[in-house]
Design a protein around this motif. Structure first.
Motif: not given
Length: 73
Positions: A37-62
């Motif tokens: 699962a990923f959650a994040g936010q998109c930011f755009v600077d004054t030059g139009g460059k997009e940056t995605l920041t994310t956090m993630w959580l991986l779950r494996e079956a045991v």
């Protein structure tokens, strides 16, 4: 070789105010018995460059409840 895996997600639209947030999950059934699962936010600077920041959580079956401690990263 890249392989497709099922992806589901949602995004706040830019017109809804602020910087858009998003979330999505990927089921890695082609690679392993895991889901991320990923959650994040998109930011755009004054030059139009997009940056995605994310956090993630991986779950494996045991195989048992005793192994639960090593299933999430």
């Amino acid at each position: 070789c890249a392989r497709a895996s099922p992806l589901k997600g949602a995004q706040q639209q830019p017109g809804e105010g602020g910087w858009p947030t998003f979330a999505f999950s990927v089921r890695w059934d082609k690679f392993s018995n895991a889901t991320t699962a990923f959650a994040g936010q998109c930011f755009v600077d004054t030059g139009g460059k997009e940056t995605l920041t994310t956090m993630w959580l991986l779950r494996e079956a045991v195989g048992s409840l005793e192994e639960d401690w090593k299933a999430t990263r």
